[in-house]
Design a protein around this motif. Structure first.
Motif, PDB file in Angstrom:
ATOM      1  N   HIS A 170     -37.864 -30.653 -37.861  1.00  0.00           N
ATOM      2  CA  HIS A 170     -37.870 -31.086 -36.481  1.00  0.00           C
ATOM      3  C   HIS A 170     -36.909 -32.184 -36.024  1.00  0.00           C
ATOM      4  N   LEU A 171     -35.480 -32.262 -36.137  1.00  0.00           N
ATOM      5  CA  LEU A 171     -34.535 -32.862 -35.015  1.00  0.00           C
ATOM      6  C   LEU A 171     -33.914 -31.443 -34.395  1.00  0.00           C
ATOM      7  N   ALA A 172     -33.728 -30.220 -35.203  1.00  0.00           N
ATOM      8  CA  ALA A 172     -32.721 -28.997 -34.018  1.00  0.00           C
ATOM      9  C   ALA A 172     -33.428 -28.875 -33.264  1.00  0.00           C
ATOM     10  N   ARG A 173     -32.636 -28.563 -32.491  1.00  0.00           N
ATOM     11  CA  ARG A 173     -32.789 -27.377 -31.131  1.00  0.00           C
ATOM     12  C   ARG A 173     -32.966 -26.474 -31.152  1.00  0.00           C
ATOM     13  N   ASP A 225     -35.709 -12.992 -34.809  1.00  0.00           N
ATOM     14  CA  ASP A 225     -37.022 -12.876 -35.110  1.00  0.00           C
ATOM     15  C   ASP A 225     -37.822 -14.278 -35.729  1.00  0.00           C
ATOM     16  N   VAL A 226     -37.167 -14.094 -36.979  1.00  0.00           N
ATOM     17  CA  VAL A 226     -37.408 -15.152 -38.404  1.00  0.00           C
ATOM     18  C   VAL A 226     -36.970 -16.809 -37.925  1.00  0.00           C
ATOM     19  N   THR A 227     -36.257 -17.129 -36.901  1.00  0.00           N
ATOM     20  CA  THR A 227     -36.173 -18.139 -36.967  1.00  0.00           C
ATOM     21  C   THR A 227     -37.170 -19.048 -35.407  1.00  0.00           C
ATOM     22  N   LEU A 228     -37.557 -18.102 -34.180  1.00  0.00           N
ATOM     23  CA  LEU A 228     -38.294 -18.038 -34.149  1.00  0.00           C
ATOM     24  C   LEU A 228     -39.558 -18.368 -34.780  1.00  0.00           C
ATOM     25  N   GLN A 229     -39.905 -17.896 -35.804  1.00  0.00           N
ATOM     26  CA  GLN A 229     -41.627 -17.580 -36.412  1.00  0.00           C
ATOM     27  C   GLN A 229     -41.627 -19.071 -36.901  1.00  0.00           C
ATOM     28  N   TYR A 230     -40.023 -20.146 -37.646  1.00  0.00           N
ATOM     29  CA  TYR A 230     -39.639 -20.592 -38.011  1.00  0.00           C
ATOM     30  C   TYR A 230     -40.186 -22.497 -37.127  1.00  0.00           C
ATOM     31  N   LEU A 231     -39.599 -22.186 -36.281  1.00  0.00           N
ATOM     32  CA  LEU A 231     -39.303 -23.281 -34.908  1.00  0.00           C
ATOM     33  C   LEU A 231     -41.641 -22.972 -34.397  1.00  0.00           C
ATOM     34  N   ARG A 232     -42.208 -22.262 -34.600  1.00  0.00           N
ATOM     35  CA  ARG A 232     -43.126 -21.854 -34.006  1.00  0.00           C
ATOM     36  C   ARG A 232     -44.417 -22.275 -35.449  1.00  0.00           C
ATOM     37  N   LEU A 233     -43.832 -22.433 -36.913  1.00  0.00           N
ATOM     38  CA  LEU A 233     -44.882 -22.901 -37.704  1.00  0.00           C
ATOM     39  C   LEU A 233     -45.081 -24.608 -37.353  1.00  0.00           C
ATOM     40  N   THR A 234     -43.207 -24.292 -37.307  1.00  0.00           N
ATOM     41  CA  THR A 234     -43.230 -26.521 -37.672  1.00  0.00           C
ATOM     42  C   THR A 234     -43.303 -27.095 -36.558  1.00  0.00           C
ATOM     43  N   GLY A 235     -43.755 -26.860 -34.800  1.00  0.00           N
ATOM     44  CA  GLY A 235     -44.487 -27.288 -33.880  1.00  0.00           C
ATOM     45  C   GLY A 235     -43.399 -27.314 -33.233  1.00  0.00           C
ATOM     46  N   ARG A 236     -42.521 -26.634 -32.394  1.00  0.00           N
ATOM     47  CA  ARG A 236     -41.417 -26.704 -31.649  1.00  0.00           C
ATOM     48  C   ARG A 236     -42.521 -26.036 -30.609  1.00  0.00           C
ATOM     49  N   SER A 237     -42.048 -26.384 -29.283  1.00  0.00           N
ATOM     50  CA  SER A 237     -43.019 -26.634 -27.965  1.00  0.00           C
ATOM     51  C   SER A 237     -42.545 -25.191 -28.043  1.00  0.00           C
ATOM     52  N   ALA A 238     -43.907 -24.189 -26.936  1.00  0.00           N
ATOM     53  CA  ALA A 238     -43.412 -23.363 -26.771  1.00  0.00           C
ATOM     54  C   ALA A 238     -42.727 -22.620 -25.870  1.00  0.00           C
TER      55      ALA A 238
END
Length: 934
Positions: A183-186, A317-330
């Motif tokens: 959550h906290l990491a940007r 892409d693996v980073t982006l997939q995780y950011l999406r999974l964990t609810g970071r905004s589009a």
């Protein structure tokens, strides 16, 4: 303050409808072949260039980095944010509150003491496994946690309201590093600076060494001491040398039966053997794209265990997939992708992006990884699971005879020799039975235990007394957590049960784990085996394992049994996990359950069955181990984005308990003179606006002579407080009953408790004494009699005698415990002489005004004939008053018979910034004077 921008790097990046100010790396020649981590540092310098502390020359030096050179160029790194946990965070807030008053005393504005970088604190270190193995364990443990820590929590609530840009994640939410990655990491920060919307890489420092877990997300960050973190919050950059960077190439894929935990234990062993202390480690190669984000985070988490500053993965892409999974905004995910590709921070950004150059190279073929554990007292001591029984048998005799030797896989004692140091008789005490042996060379001392509920069973050396799924290292990783749950399901369906002497616990790093266990229907099976939810916190991994059942504890101690703990954590140092447990092993979550079923470390999973099924057939571990395909299929149907968005929707609000806590108000804190949790520390008492000149040290005595691998766990107060210890006496004198002592960690905001617990670890071996363990020394103000270290230090202080510590290799390894340095300083230690240091503790010693010195190359206390009974003098320190840092200082050790030993000790003040801190008596004094002067 805007950048001087000598390289005209500032420009605009358009992402969708948004426009961001950025500092382009392409403006600097030489950036193309820098490692990912150094590109992040280069952007940091471009953006913060001020022409004074950070100049164009610094930027050129970093861009022109020589991969083969030894670090010698200092730069100033300004982290984007600071993250804390409550054990280390409470003293940070205590110090900030104290600084507000000190600023006022020096005629300044207290409001200047305010975080200038976002600071977030997660309360995760205070929950203790008091209650386990029952459905109400979580609720009861949280209730007890609030009862014990009410004063601390009220203080933190005050801090959340009194300081700007300071947020607190309340208890019962999760572990700081898991909350950070979920959550906290940007990954890419966005912040309004001087009226401009600026995008830049997310970087952080944290008051916990496992801050490096966020490296898995491409975020450069590492653990620092609390004192460094406070300075970073107050706008001070972190002074560092441009490091060597180790390129670690990954290839292949993990074979069936092995887990991410096994990978990280293998990497830990490899890198500790290679030697990466003070270096950056960076993973590269085509194989990286095959490593799931959770596995990357697990590897990053263990960076302190192999000693590197960081262990980082690039963005892909693996980073982006995780950011999406964990609810970071589009919007934020789109920015991460666009920014990383624009700056050359994207993995395999294209054929035009040249391969990065590294100082050193290693490679691991993941297909060669085998199931492993690590122990019995160091995380780098990996043992293949197939060798675990033999390794345990080799090392057990040394624990039975109180002569702990090397780790099991490297010990020189054969399994056939149960008493390598002589007969075990006479070592146990007259009322303790001698070991009989079990016929095959293993010491055995079977003891009958009768519990209050009527259960009876026998225990012996090597029983697994604690089996805990705990720690952010693995609880953030669904692959190993689901594998553990599915193993439990298969075991229950086969009719297997956990041995009755095992204390079982499940402490996830976030509520998301509970969510996917619920959805997959796994909780009933885990609970059937005793792995009930006990809390969302670090628990066992940091020593909050809670007491063993009284009857088991009594049997262990009365019969001097060498018993074990198995945990899915990152630390297993001696004396850390539980005072009753001598041997600690790290393992993957499914192996934790497997060892709970086995009940003993003296077990061969290939040859011995875990039990029998309902038809009387033997059941082996291979029969219940879930396949990777089944695990991944279950994960795919059990985890979704909604779980993360729901659990983190209002993460700072807390539950009713948190919200109902009375919250003090005001810009300065009203200290309670009766508090035994939070007290105003003496760091700034009598501090003048200008520092006094530093002086040479005369007439110093040795407080402790220590061996190799003395960790911050040995130095810093941690774990439970013994009633007959100086800290226990202090609490009793202040009306605190034994049952309310709580842990040292929970009382970090009270310097009086912490000083008394410094160097008090039950496994500390002070070589001034023969065969004695614990916080004791010889007090030469009283003829050299044995004394508590704290009591002796008080006597030395009364006599005006400065103190020194002698130590061996890797002094101060382990967690970034600021109290290891604070306690050292407050005990009156003015210098430490060691063979070598781990990075954080050396830096923290300087930050507390203690000079770290190093024996001449190839020398140590023993080779120089130093016994620790000498009187020491140090000359040459005063060169620092002239703006120079001496390379060495001259040391004269005078023995009791008048003979002298002289040598030149290397001064380990490595940067001009550290010299400034030492001249000021510490980093906080330096910051305070700087703020008042401005």
């Amino acid at each position: 303050m805007g950048s001087v921008d000598s390289f005209k790097a500032k420009g605009t990046l358009e992402v969708g409808a948004q426009s961001y100010e950025v500092y382009r790396l392409a403006s600097v020649e030489g950036h193309e072949t820098l490692p990912y981590s150094l590109k992040v540092l280069l952007e940091n310098l471009l953006r913060t260039e001020d022409g004074a502390n950070i100049t164009a020359d610094h930027i050129r030096a970093l861009a022109g980095w020589d991969a083969n050179a030894q670090p010698d160029t200092e730069i100033q790194f300004t982290p984007a944010r600071v993250i804390m946990q409550d054990f280390t965070g409470v003293p940070c807030v205590v110090d900030l509150a104290t600084m507000r008053e000190a600023v006022a005393d020096l005629g300044g504005d207290p409001a200047k003491i305010n975080p200038l970088a976002p600071a977030e604190l997660v309360i995760d270190h205070s929950v203790i496994v008091d209650v386990f193995g029952r459905p109400d364990a979580f609720e009861r443990n949280v209730e007890i946690e609030y009862e014990r820590n009410r004063e601390r929590y009220q203080f933190l609530r005050w801090g959340q309201t009194a300081f700007d840009d300071f947020k607190v994640v309340p208890p019962g939410t999760g572990i700081v590093h898991q909350v950070n990655i979920e959550h906290l990491a940007r990954t890419v920060m966005v912040r309004d600076i001087d009226g401009e919307r600026v995008a830049y890489p997310d970087t952080c420092v944290g008051t916990d060494s496992h801050t490096t877990m966020v490296n898995g997300l491409g975020v450069l960050g590492w653990g620092v001491g609390g004192i460094e973190a406070e300075a970073a919050m107050l706008g001070q950059p972190v002074s560092m040398l441009i490091p060597r960077v180790v390129g670690f190439k990954l290839s292949g894929s993990i074979p069936p039966g092995a887990t991410a935990t096994d990978v990280v234990l293998t990497i830990t062993e490899m890198l500790r053997q290679h030697g990466v202390v003070g270096k950056f480690v960076e993973f590269y190669g085509e194989g990286v794209s095959q490593v799931p984000l959770a596995n990357r985070a697990t590897i990053g988490n263990m960076s302190p265990e192999f000693g590197s500053t960081c262990a980082i993965f690039p963005i892909d892409d693996v980073t982006l997939q995780y950011l999406r999974l964990t609810g970071r905004s589009a919007e934020s995910v789109a920015l991460v992708e666009a920014y990383a590709k624009e700056q050359g921070l994207w993995l395999n950004a294209g054929p035009d992006q040249p391969e990065a150059r590294y100082s050193e190279y290693l490679e691991l073929d993941l297909s060669t990884v085998v199931p492993s554990i690590a122990g019995p007292k160091r995380p780098q001591d990996r043992i293949a699971l197939t060798d675990a029984k033999d390794a345990f048998r080799k090392v057990l005799p040394t624990y039975v005879s109180h002569h702990e030797g090397d780790p099991g896989h490297a010990t020189s004692f054969p399994a056939s020799d149960p008493t390598p140091q002589g007969s075990d008789e006479g070592l146990n005490g007259g009322d303790k039975p001698a070991d009989e042996g079990d016929g095959d060379g293993r010491p055995s001392r079977k003891v009958l235990v009768k519990e209050a509920d009527g259960r009876e069973f026998e225990i012996d050396h090597g029983i697994v007394s604690i089996a805990s799924i705990t720690s952010c290292t693995n609880t953030s990783n669904p692959s190993v957590m689901m594998a553990a749950a599915m193993l439990a399901k298969n075991a229950v369906e086969k009719g297997l049960a956990v041995a009755p002497w095992v204390k079982t616990s499940m402490a996830p790093g976030s509520k998301v784990v509970t969510g996917y266990y619920d959805k997959a229907g796994m909780w009933p099976y885990l609970e059937k085996l005793g792995f009930h939810l006990v809390g969302y916190g670090c628990t066992t991994c940091i020593g909050n394992s809670g007491p063993l059942n009284e009857e088991i504890s009594a049997a262990i101690n009365e019969n001097d049994l060498a018993v074990t703990a198995v945990l899915s954590g990152n630390r297993n140092f001696e004396g850390r996990i539980n005072p009753d447990v001598k041997m600690n092993y790290l393992a993957s979550p499914p192996l934790v359950i497997a060892y709970a079923l086995a009940g003993s470390m003296d077990f061969d999973f290939e040859a011995e069955p875990l039990g029998q099924d309902s038809e009387g057939n033997d059941v082996f571990l291979k029969d219940i181990w879930p396949s990777p395909e089944d695990v991944e299929r279950t994960i795919a149907t059990s985890i979704n984005t909604e779980m993360f968005t729901a659990d983190y929707a209002d993460v700072f609000a807390g539950d009713e308990r948190w919200q109902s806590l009375p919250t003090p108000a005001g810009d300065t804190f009203e200290w309670d003179s009766e508090s035994t949790y939070v007290r105003k520390p003496p760091y700034f008492d009598g501090m003048a606006a200008e520092p006094a000149p530093v002086a040479d040290i005369e007439g110093a005595r040795v407080l402790a002579k220590l061996g190799d691998s003395v960790t911050t766990d040995h130095i810093s107060p941690a774990g439970s407080i013994k009633a007959d210890s100086p800290a226990g006496r202090y609490l009793q004198e202040h009306g605190i009953e034994r049952k309310d002592f709580n842990s040292y960690g929970s009382r970090r905001g009270n310097h009086e408790v912490m000083i008394r617990g410094t160097f008090a670890n039950i496994r500390l071996k002070n070589l001034l004494l023969d065969g004695v363990e614990g916080g004791f020394t010889r007090d030469f103000t009283r003829g050299g009699e044995q004394s508590f270290i704290y009591d002796a230090a008080q006597n030395y202080a009364a006599a005006g005698t400065p103190l020194v510590i002698l130590a061996g290799k890797e002094y101060g390894s382990g967690s970034s415990r600021d109290w290891a340095a604070k306690g050292t300083s407050l005990l009156g230690v003015k210098a430490v002489i060691a063979e070598s240091y781990e990075r954080i503790h050396r830096s923290n010693l300087i930050g507390m005004g203690v000079i770290p010195l190093q024996f001449p190359q190839g020398q140590n206390a023993d080779s120089l004939g130093l016994t620790g009974t000498e009187t020491f003098a140090f000359s040459g320190i005063t060169e620092l008053n002239e703006g120079r840092t001496p390379k060495t200082v001259h040391v004269v050790a005078t023995a009791e018979d008048g003979t002298t030993t002289e040598f030149d000790a290397v001064v380990r003040i490595d940067t001009p910034g550290e010299a400034d801190y030492y001249r000021n008596g510490g980093i906080l004094q330096y910051v305070l004077r700087s703020l008042v002067a401005s």
